[in-house]
Design a protein around this motif. Structure first.
Motif, PDB file in Angstrom:
ATOM      1  N   ILE A 225       0.784  -1.077   0.021  1.00  0.00           N
ATOM      2  CA  ILE A 225      -0.042  -0.072  -0.053  1.00  0.00           C
ATOM      3  C   ILE A 225       0.730   1.221  -0.064  1.00  0.00           C
ATOM      4  CG2 ILE A 225      -0.159   0.064   2.560  1.00  0.00           C
ATOM      5  CD1 ILE A 225      -3.020   1.135   2.033  1.00  0.00           C
ATOM      6  N   LEU A 226       2.134   1.204   0.651  1.00  0.00           N
ATOM      7  CA  LEU A 226       2.918   2.381   0.440  1.00  0.00           C
ATOM      8  C   LEU A 226       3.304   2.904  -0.884  1.00  0.00           C
ATOM      9  CD1 LEU A 226       4.775   4.192   2.024  1.00  0.00           C
ATOM     10  CD2 LEU A 226       6.497   2.429   1.852  1.00  0.00           C
ATOM     11  N   GLY A 227       3.152   1.992  -1.747  1.00  0.00           N
ATOM     12  CA  GLY A 227       3.769   2.274  -3.218  1.00  0.00           C
ATOM     13  C   GLY A 227       2.575   3.437  -3.817  1.00  0.00           C
TER      14      GLY A 227
ATOM     15  N   CYS B 241       1.364   2.893  11.410  1.00  0.00           N
ATOM     16  CA  CYS B 241       1.772   3.587  10.106  1.00  0.00           C
ATOM     17  C   CYS B 241       0.927   4.945   9.920  1.00  0.00           C
ATOM     18  CB  CYS B 241       1.795   2.814   8.928  1.00  0.00           C
ATOM     19  SG  CYS B 241       3.370   1.706   8.737  1.00  0.00           S
ATOM     20  N   GLY B 242      -0.180   4.917  10.138  1.00  0.00           N
ATOM     21  CA  GLY B 242      -0.995   6.148  10.235  1.00  0.00           C
ATOM     22  C   GLY B 242      -1.027   7.161  10.887  1.00  0.00           C
ATOM     23  N   TYR B 243      -0.215   6.970  12.193  1.00  0.00           N
ATOM     24  CA  TYR B 243       0.182   7.893  13.181  1.00  0.00           C
ATOM     25  C   TYR B 243       1.678   8.294  12.961  1.00  0.00           C
ATOM     26  CZ  TYR B 243      -4.375   6.195  14.972  1.00  0.00           C
ATOM     27  OH  TYR B 243      -5.722   5.946  15.092  1.00  0.00           O
ATOM     28  N   ALA B 244       2.374   8.056  12.037  1.00  0.00           N
ATOM     29  CA  ALA B 244       3.636   8.301  11.653  1.00  0.00           C
ATOM     30  C   ALA B 244       3.832   9.862  11.205  1.00  0.00           C
ATOM     31  CB  ALA B 244       4.585   7.508  10.864  1.00  0.00           C
ATOM     32  N   GLY B 245       4.986  10.838  12.201  1.00  0.00           N
ATOM     33  CA  GLY B 245       5.074  12.034  11.863  1.00  0.00           C
ATOM     34  C   GLY B 245       6.284  12.555  11.185  1.00  0.00           C
ATOM     35  N   SER B 246       6.974  11.409  10.827  1.00  0.00           N
ATOM     36  CA  SER B 246       8.426  11.664  10.349  1.00  0.00           C
ATOM     37  C   SER B 246       8.991  10.426   9.502  1.00  0.00           C
ATOM     38  CB  SER B 246       9.466  12.095  11.228  1.00  0.00           C
ATOM     39  OG  SER B 246       9.647  10.962  12.119  1.00  0.00           O
ATOM     40  N   PHE B 247      10.158  10.884   8.989  1.00  0.00           N
ATOM     41  CA  PHE B 247      10.477   9.658   8.083  1.00  0.00           C
ATOM     42  C   PHE B 247      11.080   8.595   8.991  1.00  0.00           C
ATOM     43  CE2 PHE B 247      14.759   7.458   7.106  1.00  0.00           C
ATOM     44  CZ  PHE B 247      14.412   6.953   5.713  1.00  0.00           C
ATOM     45  N   TRP B 248      11.648   8.733  10.139  1.00  0.00           N
ATOM     46  CA  TRP B 248      12.249   7.664  11.139  1.00  0.00           C
ATOM     47  C   TRP B 248      10.973   6.979  11.716  1.00  0.00           C
ATOM     48  CZ3 TRP B 248      16.428   5.442  10.309  1.00  0.00           C
ATOM     49  CH2 TRP B 248      17.475   6.049   9.759  1.00  0.00           C
ATOM     50  N   SER B 249       9.856   7.724  12.137  1.00  0.00           N
ATOM     51  CA  SER B 249       8.748   6.984  12.775  1.00  0.00           C
ATOM     52  C   SER B 249       8.162   6.034  11.880  1.00  0.00           C
ATOM     53  CB  SER B 249       7.748   7.932  13.377  1.00  0.00           C
ATOM     54  OG  SER B 249       7.334   8.830  12.328  1.00  0.00           O
ATOM     55  N   LEU B 250       8.067   6.556  10.353  1.00  0.00           N
ATOM     56  CA  LEU B 250       7.449   5.739   9.313  1.00  0.00           C
ATOM     57  C   LEU B 250       8.137   4.368   9.194  1.00  0.00           C
ATOM     58  CD1 LEU B 250       4.842   5.281   7.835  1.00  0.00           C
ATOM     59  CD2 LEU B 250       5.699   6.733   6.247  1.00  0.00           C
ATOM     60  N   PHE B 251       9.607   4.615   9.125  1.00  0.00           N
ATOM     61  CA  PHE B 251      10.597   3.847   8.766  1.00  0.00           C
ATOM     62  C   PHE B 251      10.293   2.566   9.883  1.00  0.00           C
ATOM     63  CE2 PHE B 251      14.649   1.677   9.383  1.00  0.00           C
ATOM     64  CZ  PHE B 251      15.086   1.573   8.014  1.00  0.00           C
ATOM     65  N   LEU B 252      10.387   3.216  11.346  1.00  0.00           N
ATOM     66  CA  LEU B 252      10.165   1.982  12.399  1.00  0.00           C
ATOM     67  C   LEU B 252       8.833   0.853  12.144  1.00  0.00           C
ATOM     68  CD1 LEU B 252      11.810   4.060  15.297  1.00  0.00           C
ATOM     69  CD2 LEU B 252      12.851   2.036  13.958  1.00  0.00           C
ATOM     70  N   MET B 253       7.727   1.959  11.940  1.00  0.00           N
ATOM     71  CA  MET B 253       6.766   1.239  11.731  1.00  0.00           C
ATOM     72  C   MET B 253       6.411   0.344  10.464  1.00  0.00           C
ATOM     73  SD  MET B 253       4.675   2.270  14.294  1.00  0.00           S
ATOM     74  CE  MET B 253       6.475   2.595  15.157  1.00  0.00           C
ATOM     75  N   ARG B 254       7.212   0.686   9.745  1.00  0.00           N
ATOM     76  CA  ARG B 254       7.197  -0.275   8.268  1.00  0.00           C
ATOM     77  C   ARG B 254       8.458  -1.589   8.808  1.00  0.00           C
ATOM     78  NH1 ARG B 254       4.023  -0.881   4.584  1.00  0.00           N
ATOM     79  NH2 ARG B 254       5.635  -1.616   3.177  1.00  0.00           N
ATOM     80  N   MET B 255       9.229  -1.413   9.738  1.00  0.00           N
ATOM     81  CA  MET B 255      10.120  -2.454  10.106  1.00  0.00           C
ATOM     82  C   MET B 255       9.145  -3.442  10.982  1.00  0.00           C
ATOM     83  SD  MET B 255      13.761  -0.867  11.312  1.00  0.00           S
ATOM     84  CE  MET B 255      14.427  -2.575  11.662  1.00  0.00           C
ATOM     85  N   GLY B 256       8.042  -2.816  11.645  1.00  0.00           N
ATOM     86  CA  GLY B 256       7.467  -3.591  12.222  1.00  0.00           C
ATOM     87  C   GLY B 256       6.373  -4.541  11.799  1.00  0.00           C
TER      88      GLY B 256
ATOM     89  N   THR C 110      -5.419   7.714   6.916  1.00  0.00           N
ATOM     90  CA  THR C 110      -6.846   6.921   7.156  1.00  0.00           C
ATOM     91  C   THR C 110      -6.652   5.488   6.316  1.00  0.00           C
ATOM     92  OG1 THR C 110      -7.924   8.857   7.268  1.00  0.00           O
ATOM     93  CG2 THR C 110      -9.021   6.903   6.735  1.00  0.00           C
ATOM     94  N   ALA C 111      -5.827   5.541   5.032  1.00  0.00           N
ATOM     95  CA  ALA C 111      -5.753   4.369   4.177  1.00  0.00           C
ATOM     96  C   ALA C 111      -4.728   3.272   5.174  1.00  0.00           C
ATOM     97  CB  ALA C 111      -4.973   4.631   2.965  1.00  0.00           C
ATOM     98  N   PHE C 112      -3.832   3.691   5.924  1.00  0.00           N
ATOM     99  CA  PHE C 112      -3.175   2.579   6.621  1.00  0.00           C
ATOM    100  C   PHE C 112      -4.245   2.145   7.915  1.00  0.00           C
ATOM    101  CE2 PHE C 112       0.955   4.791   5.183  1.00  0.00           C
ATOM    102  CZ  PHE C 112       1.585   3.499   4.522  1.00  0.00           C
ATOM    103  N   ILE C 113      -4.936   3.099   8.246  1.00  0.00           N
ATOM    104  CA  ILE C 113      -5.690   2.780   9.747  1.00  0.00           C
ATOM    105  C   ILE C 113      -6.747   1.534   9.220  1.00  0.00           C
ATOM    106  CG2 ILE C 113      -7.275   3.413  11.391  1.00  0.00           C
ATOM    107  CD1 ILE C 113      -5.539   5.948  11.597  1.00  0.00           C
ATOM    108  N   VAL C 114      -7.403   1.911   8.074  1.00  0.00           N
ATOM    109  CA  VAL C 114      -8.420   1.037   7.350  1.00  0.00           C
ATOM    110  C   VAL C 114      -7.796  -0.397   7.275  1.00  0.00           C
ATOM    111  CG1 VAL C 114     -10.354   0.759   5.770  1.00  0.00           C
ATOM    112  CG2 VAL C 114      -9.946   2.893   6.938  1.00  0.00           C
TER     113      VAL C 114
END
Length: 430
Positions: free
Chosen positions: A35-37, A100-115, A173-177
């Motif tokens: 979905i990130l794409g 991922c829907g709550y990430a606020g920066s590159f690194w926070s989204l990076f860590l969520m994608r690792m999860g 919202t897309a990530f959360i749904v």
């Protein structure tokens, strides 16, 4: 106790229920993964990211722990309940998708994608092993190909739902749904899927019953069984080479449609999801069907079917990128999309037969380690890096030129799989 009660794989109707549920879980696997794409352009605008940063987030952030943790999880799956492992995995990756829907920066989204990658590490190898124990050898390539329908379905849903939700609301919202939807499916999967007897459908006449078979061997024994076989390395790196182009191009084509062809996010979502769904379903079915049809005559058919598919795909790959209209581009894109996924049924089936039944999950994880580290981590990063590198010269067309270079990976894949065809009969385990 009846044989069917002791081994649920002996119930023909139930095995298709299990296969359907496995396809659904695999659909969420790829929906959450890809979905990130379709969301990345919206994320780039809000978070101020470069193509290279997005490529890292879609590649190594996901693939590193996903690939490495797949091995110990698969080792565990050869010993404990595979349905419990997959239920836990689905819960974990869906939860991180929501985050991922709550990430606020590159690194926070990076860590969520690792999860997300941590969770998805337990979603594939155990499923391969379950299918191999629910379907007899003569049906396995088709069953594994059917399981792989989750790839185009999940990718298409990720592109369509992600794009439409992002266009109407926002990318968060897309990530959360989609994450919440996976959390709902997890308990249903656990209630419905039972673990069959390992190797229960492999027993030739006169062999001891499955209960008398040895327990799962130590990890070192699996390595000694699989790694010395040339066909393992050739199959793994052949599939990985195609995955560089497959994962990488799939991730970046939405950007190509928007930057080079001028489509809106909504138009891209509808157009590309249709290509992914139709082309992917045709290619996966054809690969599994042809492998089952010709594999009984020659084991070489398992790698040769996808090798030929990659060579046929190559000219259509370039024609589709240069079509004069969207109407003409659509059927041209269908061909490489289909043929790029034709390897799944044949190659995964061949890997299942490089080791005894008690080692299948771990053997699959070793294969996936190579395929994903090279295919996802390198492929997604490579095209983003190449796009940034070419931007001073080509501007918004840099992504087109980056994608052009991907055709070389098709050639490498074809050569490696043709070499695998020469070794597979010797390495095959019935």
């Amino acid at each position: 106790m009846s044989d069917a009660a002791a081994n649920p794989a002996l119930k023909p109707g139930y095995r298709y229920v299990v296969l359907t549920l496995l396809i659904i879980v695999y659909t969420f696997n790829f929906l959450d993964r890809q979905i990130l794409g379709i969301l990345k352009d919206s994320i780039q605008v809000e978070l101020g990211l470069t193509d290279t940063q997005v490529g890292v987030m879609g590649g190594i952030a996901f693939a590193a722990l996903y690939s490495i943790l797949g091995i110990p999880i698969a080792w565990l799956a050869d010993r404990v309940s595979r349905s419990w492992i997959m239920t836990t995995a689905l819960t974990v990756w869906s939860g991180f998708t929501v985050a991922c829907g709550y990430a606020g920066s590159f690194w926070s989204l990076f860590l969520m994608r690792m999860g997300v990658g941590v969770g998805e590490a337990g979603g594939v190898a155990p499923a391969y092993s379950l299918i191999a124990d629910y379907f007899p050898p003569r049906q396995r390539a088709r069953a594994l190909a059917a399981f792989s329908f989750g790839i185009p379905i999940g990718m298409a849903l990720g592109i369509l739902l992600g794009g439409l939700i992002a266009a109407q609301i926002n990318w968060r919202t897309a990530f959360i749904v989609v994450g919440v939807a996976g959390l709902v499916i997890a308990p249903v999967f656990k209630l419905m899927v039972k673990d069959p007897v390992r190797g229960g459908l492999d027993r030739p006449e006169g062999a001891p019953p499955p209960e008398a078979r040895p327990k799962a061997p130590p990890f070192g024994e699996v390595l000694k069984t699989v790694l010395p076989k040339p066909s393992f390395w050739l199959l793994a790196f052949g599939a990985a080479s195609s995955s560089v182009c497959g994962y990488g191009v799939a991730f970046w084509l939405p950007t190509f449609f928007q930057r080079s062809l001028g489509l809106t996010l909504t138009e891209t979502s509808i157009y590309y999801s249709a290509i992914t769904l139709v082309g992917g379903m045709i290619g996966i079915f054809a690969g599994g069907f042809l492998a089952d049809r010709f594999g009984g005559r020659s084991k070489a058919a398992y790698p040769m079917v996808p090798a030929i598919a990659f060579l046929v795909a190559l000219p259509f790959f370039y024609l589709s990128l240069n079509a004069p209209s969207l109407a003409l581009a659509f059927p041209l894109f269908l061909v490489p999309t289909a043929l790029n996924l034709a390897w799944l049924g044949p190659i995964v089936t061949a890997v299942q037969h490089l080791a005894p039944a008690s080692m299948r999950s771990t053997a699959s994880a070793l294969f996936l380690l190579i395929n994903n580290l090279v295919g996802i981590a390198l492929g997604t990063y490579y095209f983003g890096f190449a796009s940034d590198l070419l931007r001073p010269q080509f501007g918004d067309e840099s992504i087109r030129w980056a994608i052009y270079s991907g055709g070389a990976f098709y050639l490498i894949a074809a050569v490696l799989l043709m070499l695998a065809a020469r070794n597979l009969k010797r390495d095959w385990v019935d």
